[in-house]
Motif scaffolding. Structure first.
Motif, PDB file in Angstrom:
ATOM      1  N   TYR A  45      -3.599   9.585   1.988  1.00 44.91           N
ATOM      2  CA  TYR A  45      -4.003   8.055   2.124  1.00 44.91           C
ATOM      3  C   TYR A  45      -2.355   7.705   1.887  1.00 44.91           C
ATOM      4  O   TYR A  45      -1.704   6.470   3.082  1.00 44.91           O
ATOM      5  CB  TYR A  45      -3.895   7.738   0.540  1.00 44.91           C
ATOM      6  N   LEU A  46      -0.852   8.508   1.606  1.00 47.28           N
ATOM      7  CA  LEU A  46      -0.250   7.854   1.514  1.00 47.28           C
ATOM      8  C   LEU A  46       0.330   7.976   3.160  1.00 47.28           C
ATOM      9  O   LEU A  46       0.711   6.812   3.469  1.00 47.28           O
ATOM     10  CB  LEU A  46       1.214   8.730   1.196  1.00 47.28           C
ATOM     11  N   LEU A  47      -0.054   9.215   4.061  1.00 46.52           N
ATOM     12  CA  LEU A  47       0.511   8.969   5.386  1.00 46.52           C
ATOM     13  C   LEU A  47      -0.446   8.143   6.617  1.00 46.52           C
ATOM     14  O   LEU A  47       0.578   6.790   7.426  1.00 46.52           O
ATOM     15  CB  LEU A  47       0.003  10.240   5.855  1.00 46.52           C
ATOM     16  N   GLN A  48      -1.410   7.738   5.598  1.00 48.67           N
ATOM     17  CA  GLN A  48      -2.349   6.499   6.375  1.00 48.67           C
ATOM     18  C   GLN A  48      -0.933   5.123   6.669  1.00 48.67           C
ATOM     19  O   GLN A  48      -1.342   4.343   7.029  1.00 48.67           O
ATOM     20  CB  GLN A  48      -4.011   6.126   6.325  1.00 48.67           C
ATOM     21  N   ASN A  49      -1.345   5.504   4.593  1.00 52.31           N
ATOM     22  CA  ASN A  49      -0.938   4.030   4.679  1.00 52.31           C
ATOM     23  C   ASN A  49       0.854   3.655   5.096  1.00 52.31           C
ATOM     24  O   ASN A  49       1.332   2.068   5.698  1.00 52.31           O
ATOM     25  CB  ASN A  49      -0.327   3.724   3.079  1.00 52.31           C
ATOM     26  N   LEU A  50       1.079   4.459   5.146  1.00 47.52           N
ATOM     27  CA  LEU A  50       2.566   4.263   6.168  1.00 47.52           C
ATOM     28  C   LEU A  50       2.583   4.099   7.434  1.00 47.52           C
ATOM     29  O   LEU A  50       3.535   3.344   7.907  1.00 47.52           O
ATOM     30  CB  LEU A  50       3.709   6.246   5.883  1.00 47.52           C
ATOM     31  N   ALA A  51       1.948   4.712   7.641  1.00 46.36           N
ATOM     32  CA  ALA A  51       1.839   4.642   9.477  1.00 46.36           C
ATOM     33  C   ALA A  51       1.099   3.139   9.760  1.00 46.36           C
ATOM     34  O   ALA A  51       1.654   2.057  10.860  1.00 46.36           O
ATOM     35  CB  ALA A  51       0.433   5.272   9.412  1.00 46.36           C
ATOM     36  N   MET A  87       0.896  -0.866   0.270  1.00 53.28           N
ATOM     37  CA  MET A  87      -0.079  -0.165  -0.118  1.00 53.28           C
ATOM     38  C   MET A  87       0.470   1.352  -0.055  1.00 53.28           C
ATOM     39  O   MET A  87       0.359   2.297  -0.487  1.00 53.28           O
ATOM     40  CB  MET A  87      -0.661   0.149   1.148  1.00 53.28           C
ATOM     41  N   VAL A  88       1.859   0.844   0.426  1.00 54.40           N
ATOM     42  CA  VAL A  88       2.683   2.176   0.804  1.00 54.40           C
ATOM     43  C   VAL A  88       3.260   2.377  -0.945  1.00 54.40           C
ATOM     44  O   VAL A  88       3.049   3.741  -1.402  1.00 54.40           O
ATOM     45  CB  VAL A  88       4.475   2.014   1.736  1.00 54.40           C
ATOM     46  N   VAL A  89       3.869   1.668  -1.314  1.00 52.75           N
ATOM     47  CA  VAL A  89       4.471   1.487  -2.484  1.00 52.75           C
ATOM     48  C   VAL A  89       3.651   2.251  -3.541  1.00 52.75           C
ATOM     49  O   VAL A  89       3.651   3.363  -4.547  1.00 52.75           O
ATOM     50  CB  VAL A  89       4.798   0.337  -3.780  1.00 52.75           C
ATOM     51  N   PHE A  90       1.433   1.028  -3.474  1.00 50.85           N
ATOM     52  CA  PHE A  90       0.858   2.477  -4.391  1.00 50.85           C
ATOM     53  C   PHE A  90       0.811   3.941  -4.062  1.00 50.85           C
ATOM     54  O   PHE A  90       0.404   4.950  -4.977  1.00 50.85           O
ATOM     55  CB  PHE A  90      -0.356   1.595  -3.487  1.00 50.85           C
ATOM     56  N   SER A  91       0.583   3.757  -2.511  1.00 48.26           N
ATOM     57  CA  SER A  91       0.388   5.510  -2.303  1.00 48.26           C
ATOM     58  C   SER A  91       1.200   6.245  -2.846  1.00 48.26           C
ATOM     59  O   SER A  91       1.233   7.248  -3.678  1.00 48.26           O
ATOM     60  CB  SER A  91       0.080   5.693  -0.720  1.00 48.26           C
ATOM     61  N   VAL A  92       2.534   6.224  -2.995  1.00 42.32           N
ATOM     62  CA  VAL A  92       3.771   6.600  -3.976  1.00 42.32           C
ATOM     63  C   VAL A  92       3.048   6.695  -4.917  1.00 42.32           C
ATOM     64  O   VAL A  92       3.112   8.084  -5.640  1.00 42.32           O
ATOM     65  CB  VAL A  92       4.553   5.525  -3.644  1.00 42.32           C
ATOM     66  N   ILE A  93       2.886   5.493  -5.279  1.00 43.34           N
ATOM     67  CA  ILE A  93       2.606   6.140  -7.794  1.00 43.34           C
ATOM     68  C   ILE A  93       1.250   6.701  -7.595  1.00 43.34           C
ATOM     69  O   ILE A  93       1.597   7.628  -8.845  1.00 43.34           O
ATOM     70  CB  ILE A  93       1.998   4.216  -8.016  1.00 43.34           C
ATOM     71  N   ILE A  94       0.628   6.853  -6.818  1.00 47.65           N
ATOM     72  CA  ILE A  94      -0.895   7.667  -6.976  1.00 47.65           C
ATOM     73  C   ILE A  94      -0.477   8.859  -6.546  1.00 47.65           C
ATOM     74  O   ILE A  94      -1.189   9.779  -7.375  1.00 47.65           O
ATOM     75  CB  ILE A  94      -1.602   7.192  -5.972  1.00 47.65           C
ATOM     76  N   MET A  95       0.993   9.357  -5.719  1.00 47.89           N
ATOM     77  CA  MET A  95       1.643  11.170  -5.751  1.00 47.89           C
ATOM     78  C   MET A  95       1.526  11.001  -6.987  1.00 47.89           C
ATOM     79  O   MET A  95       2.239  11.909  -7.135  1.00 47.89           O
ATOM     80  CB  MET A  95       2.083  10.951  -4.261  1.00 47.89           C
TER      81      MET A  95
END
Lengths: 387, 291
Positions: free
Chosen positions: B102-108, A347-355
């Motif tokens: 979304y990124l911060l939540q997933n990082l957490a 999910m982290v990789v995924f949200s980075v891609i989205i950003m």
């Protein structure tokens, strides 16, 4: 003029062929390879999400109303569908915490009694889906009366709040006889009920991935027709310039309300399909995070592109459910553990891609183009060189 | 009576915590016209940072360090996610904010592995005391006082310093102040720094009352604080504070009744009502649309 008309037809024709091909390939694959493959989860969930994403795009991309209430309307649709189709025989076991349901009316029982097993199922599911949409659209109408007067971000936060209110109401103990409180609803027909079985209960022909594709496809086709109609042009005019649109004689309030209700109708149908996909319905699934997810799909696909939303949904679901799965598991290459890989890394990789998409590729995959345009563009260029 | 006293006390305390978050929303909105959806998650990250740091270093080191790191995070978010979109339509910036959240939540989620983390008990402010016979924690009393002090300081800053004047100018008219030589970027950064600083202090007080921090624990307080900011009139700091106190008190009072399920829903119902009746909020300035 007749020449342009012909070109448009050709582009759409290719698209139509591709869609038909996907339908056929899905049916063939489902009956030939392992039915538990993640591919089919992706197809089912992707179909559901593309319908919801397209319905959100109708509002955000085509009418320019920034609404974040999609999860709330999906919740309404999913609950309506489930409550209307749970067979009476299992109703009391599902509602056992509330000593049975106060609702003894099942479309499934009625139609299966009247029209036979298979045909009754189809009619009941379709009717229940339409009811799901109507309930969602009705609530959209009610909430639209006050909130559609608001501008961009205020509208977003008001619709988001509305979705949260709905979630609280559906979890209220006092309504337990209808909504089963915070507990899950299940036992209603799901996609796997559409597999054709022989008399001994063996599955002879699988249709469980084709059905969601077909249902979502029909709904999206209706939305496409709507967008290409005079109403659709009015929506786009409102998006581009409200004041100019009003000066041109477009009734702003009426068209905004119409767009909001239609979008919610299809979000409601999408919710019903989601219920069929997930096979349980629980209010806590439909959080604002779900709306954000759908919004991000719309952005990745390109705001204002129907085919972009569909493509992005399948890509998004495929990445999150299938292709990026390996990021969640610890992996060893030549005896050394690859760093960072553990639960949640996907999910982290995924949200980075989205950003990255949001910041650097603001157009998304398709921008505001549609799939037929891709096949058409080349020919227009050729035509220009002829002149 | 004892019950009511303790309810109102904890309502005031909760309101104070919301107020600290709401100021961040209202200031950013005043300047950028952006709902900073990531603000609630920054607040959650501040909580998590405290959890992790308090296990390895003493409290009096970890508190200032946590605040510094949170402020840095707010600064970086603005530079990385909002600054490139300065000339883009408002909707893009809002989507970017949702992406950051979304990124911060997933990082957490990745960092915690989905486990709720126990918040460090901070000496003195988590002690129990009795007020009018009602048992409560010191933090309940400290919060409103601290909020008032911080708000007074902030008002002084905005009214009497150079950067404060620049902030007011930018929120009045973005382009004109740019032409007048105001350094837009540093003003916006300063806004984010102040906003996240207050959110960090808020998280310190908020999580002392709640035993655990989870990746989603920033989302709802964030939204409620935003509602508070709208209620008080977005862009107005005293409005945000008063709105936050009203929402905090109402929420705790509702939690004590049979309608506890609706304590969150009430906030949003209030939002819809205020937006319909008086969209500019209690202290908001009247805006006119230009064609």
């Amino acid at each position: 003029m007749s020449n342009t008309k012909k070109r448009i037809d050709r582009g759409s024709l290719i698209t139509l062929c591709i869609i038909l091909l996907i339908f056929v390939v899905t049916v063939v694959l489902e009956n030939t390879i392992n039915a538990n493959s993640l591919l089919f989860t992706v197809i089912r969930k992707g179909a559901v999400y593309s319908l919801v994403a397209v319905s959100m795009n109708l509002l955000n991309g085509f009418t320019g109303l920034f609404s974040l209430g999609q999860a709330g309307f999906m919740l309404l649709g999913a609950y309506t569908y489930a409550i209307l189709t749970i067979p009476n025989s299992v109703r009391d076991t599902i509602y056992y915490l509330f000593q049975g349901s106060s609702f003894h009316f099942s479309l499934l029982d009625i139609f299966q009694g009247a029209l036979g097993e298979t045909f009754g199922l189809i009619v009941a599911v379709i009717l229940a889906c339409i009811c799901a949409g109507i309930v969602a659209a009705f609530f959209a109408f009610l909430i639209g009366l006050p909130v559609l007067r608001l501008k961009s971000d205020y509208l977003a936060i008001a619709t988001l709040g509305f979705a949260e209110i709905l979630r609280a109401i559906f979890q209220w103990e006092k309504l337990g006889k209808v909504t089963n409180g915070a507990n899950a609803l299940r036992g209603y027909p799901t996609f796997s009920d559409f597999n054709i079985k022989n008399s001994s209960g063996m599955i002879v022909f699988r249709l469980s991935s084709f059905v969601p594709l077909l249902l979502a496809g029909i709904c999206i086709a209706i939305i496409v027709l709507l967008i290409n109609s005079s109403y659709g042009r009015a929506f786009k005019a409102i998006r581009d310039d409200e004041v100019a649109a009003e000066a041109m004689g477009i009734n702003l309030a009426k068209h905004k309300q119409l767009s909001f209700c239609i979008s919610s109708f299809f979000a409601g149908v999408g919710g019903a399909l989601f219920a069929m996909f997930a096979s349980t319905v629980q209010a806590k699934t439909f959080t604002s995070a779900m709306t954000y997810e759908i919004l991000l799909i719309v952005v990745i696909g390109g705001i204002g592109s129907i085919s972009g939303s569909c493509l992005a949904s399948f890509l998004y679901i495929a990445c999150s459910e299938w292709w990026l799965r390996f990021l969640d598991n610890t992996m060893y290459i030549g005896g050394t553990q690859v760093p960072l890989l553990r639960n949640g890394f996907r999910m982290v990789v995924f949200s980075v891609i989205i950003m990255i998409v949001v910041l650097f590729f603001r157009q998304g995959i398709m921008g505001s183009r549609e799939l037929p345009d891709l096949f058409r563009r080349k020919r227009i260029k050729e035509g220009k060189s002829d002149e | 009576m004892e019950f009511l006293t303790s309810q109102i006390l904890s309502g005031i305390s909760l309101g104070g915590q919301y107020a600290l978050i709401a100021i961040g929303y209202t200031m950013v909105y005043g300047i950028l016209r952006l709902i900073n959806f990531a603000h609630g998650d920054v607040f959650m990250v501040a909580g998590l940072l405290m959890v992790y740091m308090s296990t390895v270093m003493p409290i009096y080191v970890s508190i200032p360090l946590m605040i510094v790191l949170t402020v840095l995070l707010g600064f970086v978010i603005e530079r990385a996610a909002y600054k490139p979109l300065r000339s883009a339509p408002r909707m893009s910036v809002m989507i970017s904010a949702i992406g950051v959240s979304y990124l911060l939540q997933n990082l957490a989620l990745y960092a915690t592995g989905g486990q709720p983390k126990t918040y460090a008990s901070i000496p003195w402010i988590s002690n129990t005391i009795h007020i009018f016979g009602a048992p409560t924690r010191v933090v309940t009393v400290v919060t409103p006082i601290l909020v008032i002090i911080l708000v007074v300081l902030l008002t002084l800053l905005i009214n009497h310093t150079k950067i404060g004047i620049a902030m007011r100018a930018v929120s009045k008219d973005f382009e004109t102040s740019q032409l007048m030589g105001v350094k837009i970027n540093s003003v916006i950064s300063a806004t984010f720094v102040i906003g996240t600083f207050l959110a960090a202090v808020g998280s310190l007080l908020y999580f002392t009352n709640y035993p655990t921090v989870v990746p989603m624990s920033g989302a709802l307080p964030g939204l409620k604080a935003f509602v508070a900011a709208v209620f008080g009139g977005i862009g107005s700091i005293p409005g945000a504070v008063i709105g936050a106190f009203i929402i905090g008190i109402c929420e705790t009072l509702i939690k004590g009744t049979d309608f506890a399920v609706f304590s969150d829903a009430f906030t949003f119902a209030l939002l819809i009502i205020i937006l319909v009746v008086k969209p500019t909020g209690i202290f908001g300035e009247k805006t006119t649309d230009k064609v």
